[in-house]
Write an enzyme that holds these catalytic residues in place. Structure first.
Site: not given
Length: 546
Positions: A59, A211, A230, A248, A252-253, A267, A331
């Site tokens: 991003r 996003k 988030h 990131s 988390k994932t 997410d 990704r």
């Protein structure tokens, strides 16, 4: 195509319109030999499509702009000037309505008369608060990305679909002479809350779509008193729900994709009077060093229907997940039903009993796990801390602290304390407990110590979720005043208090206090509100060691 009424969006001419194509149809389009090489995907042996996003592999938060207009001007958390550095850390840079219409004309000139893909979907699993979103793009794989990431309407819902929000993705155009229009670069991701439209130009990165919609939800939902966060979420066999916040690279994932629990989403979630609900219909997982051993659910999800971004392929078109040749931010986008262990039929859960803040502390001084009071939870939610490892730049030898308000600063359109206030009220109302979990370094900082191993972190998460951590005897860490357990089943007790694992205790104390000072300095960004000022005492108390 008359029912789409594209003229409302400024699309008055087009070569062909492809509306809400199926996954099979999109596969044919994005891999066709007639598709330009820079837009074409490659099918991997597992059936996923691998694409490149070009120059931008992540991003561009500093190229995010919001129109200063009457309906939202007094609500937006503004940064300081579109080109000057921001002093309050907000990425919301103002542009005038004149600049907006100039950028919109650029996008419409690019899109009009072209072969276009139009995709409609929902953001939000709750019908009462979901957003109906439309994407208009020239690129087939971007339509695929959108289809993967958002909730697919039924044929009946599509028949009467009228978008609440429209994305004009004109990634092939950029802004000439950006400084003349008060822009930082020729890239722009611009939002107009009154027109309910996003413009994307100059970047092909798919995450800007995802996003950008999240940013819009972060505007509308809190104004209704609904939490917009988030975070990932999962559910235990008894229906207990947990939230995982983290930037990131913090896990988390990975940690929310737990074989023992059902995934709600990886997410973005809302929290209303009925409980937690997923915003999306898909997952967007980091792929660097992905392995079937450590992340089996994610690995298996990358099959036909999945989209790989910037992943290096070998001569057999097999993904090399260990390679960061194109970017470390590789990704995979895939529909959530590619994960077997998910909540069905709707990605929703009850009120969370456990809230976990993940940090990757490369300084190696924070504990692997700490129990937080409600005020400490609000403080660390607003801080949104992680520390990235030293890069390859000559002379850079120290980790770098990163603070991102609410673990998602780049996506906050309102002041961060609005989100913290809602989180605190929900925690109070539903008795949620909060914990800080460090997935970073132990026994020393990056370059000296070692990264927390994933099995130990999973044991810590298990202890939080099954409640056994509450039975452990705790001690208080000075300065931060964390409660940390002395023992946890399956975790080396020698690392639970990080100071014990350092050979050089004086160096530990120095680094620990240095990090505490960074927290204190950063939190001054939030003392412009009463809520922020009331939380100062929940942070590090430097005077304890002076």
């Amino acid at each position: 195509m008359n029912k789409l009424r594209l003229e409302r969006h400024g699309i008055t001419q087009y070569d062909e319109i492809f509306y809400n194509l199926s996954a099979e149809e999109l596969l044919a389009h994005e891999t066709s030999s007639s598709t330009p090489v820079n837009e074409r995907g490659t099918v991997t042996p597992a059936g996923a499509v691998a694409i490149d996003t070009g120059k931008y592999t992540g991003r561009s938060p500093k190229d995010k702009y919001v129109v200063s207009e009457e309906t939202s001007r007094d609500k937006i958390w503004w940064g300081i000037g579109p080109v000057a550095p921001t002093t309050n850390n907000s990425d919301n840079q103002q542009i005038s309505e004149e600049t907006w219409y100039y950028l919109k004309d650029l996008c419409l000139h690019q899109l009009n008369g072209k072969k276009l893909y139009v995709m409609d979907a929902f953001c939000g699993a709750n019908p009462e608060s979901r957003l109906r979103v439309r994407l208009v793009t020239e690129i087939a794989w971007k339509a695929h990305f959108f289809k993967n990431m958002f909730i697919r309407p039924t044929e009946e819902e599509l028949a009467s679909f009228v978008p609440d929000w429209t994305i004009l993705d004109a990634c092939k155009v950029s802004c000439p002479q950006p400084h003349r229009h008060n822009l930082r670069t020729d890239v722009f991701i611009a939002f107009n809350m009154m027109e309910r439209t996003t413009l994307i130009g100059g970047t092909w990165y798919g995450g800007e779509i995802k996003k950008g919609v999240f940013s819009v939800m972060n505007y509308f939902l809190p104004l209704k008193g609904i939490g917009s966060f988030h975070c990932s979420a999962n559910m235990g066999k008894d229906g207990d729900t947990a939230l995982f916040f983290g930037l990131s690279g913090t896990g988390k994932t990975t940690l929310s994709a737990d074989p023992k629990r059902l995934l709600i989403g990886d997410d973005e979630h809302g929290w209303d009077q009925d409980g937690v609900f997923n915003f999306e219909g898909g997952c967007y997982a980091k792929c660097i060093d992905l392995s079937p051993k450590n992340e089996p659910d994610i690995y298996k999800a990358i099959r036909k229907g999945a989209l790989l971004e910037n992943v290096v392929l070998n001569e057999k078109n097999e993904p090399d997940y260990s390679s960061d040749k194109k970017t470390e931010n590789t990704r995979a986008s895939y529909p959530i039903h590619h994960i077997d262990n998910i909540v069905r039929p709707t990605s929703k859960g009850g009120h969370p009993s456990k809230i976990i803040f993940l940090t990757c502390d490369a300084y190696g001084v924070l504990p692997p796990v700490a129990k937080l009071t409600k005020d400490q939870a609000m403080y660390h939610f607003l801080s949104g801390y992680t520390a990235r490892v030293a890069g390859t730049e000559l002379g850079v030898t120290e980790p770098k602290a990163t603070f991102s308000a609410c673990f998602g600063q780049a996506f906050l359109l309102l002041h961060p304390t609005r989100y913290a206030k809602i989180l605190g009220e929900q925690m109070d109302k539903h008795g949620s407990r909060a914990y800080l979990v460090n997935t970073g370094w132990v026994r020393g900082k990056y370059g000296v110590g070692e990264r927390m191993d994933l099995p130990s972190t999973r044991k810590i998460i298990d202890a939080i979720l099954d409640g056994s951590i509450e039975k452990s005897e705790c001690e208080i860490m000075p300065v931060f005043n964390f409660q940390i357990p002395k023992t946890l089943l399956g975790v080396d007790s020698a690392i639970l208090n990080p100071r014990n694992g350092w050979k050089d205790k004086a160096e530990y104390d120095k680094t620990y206090c240095k990090l505490a000072e960074m927290f204190v300095a950063h939190f001054k960004n939030f003392t412009d509100t009463e809520k922020g000022r009331t939380l100062v005492d929940a942070g590090p108390q430097i005077e304890e060691v002076l």
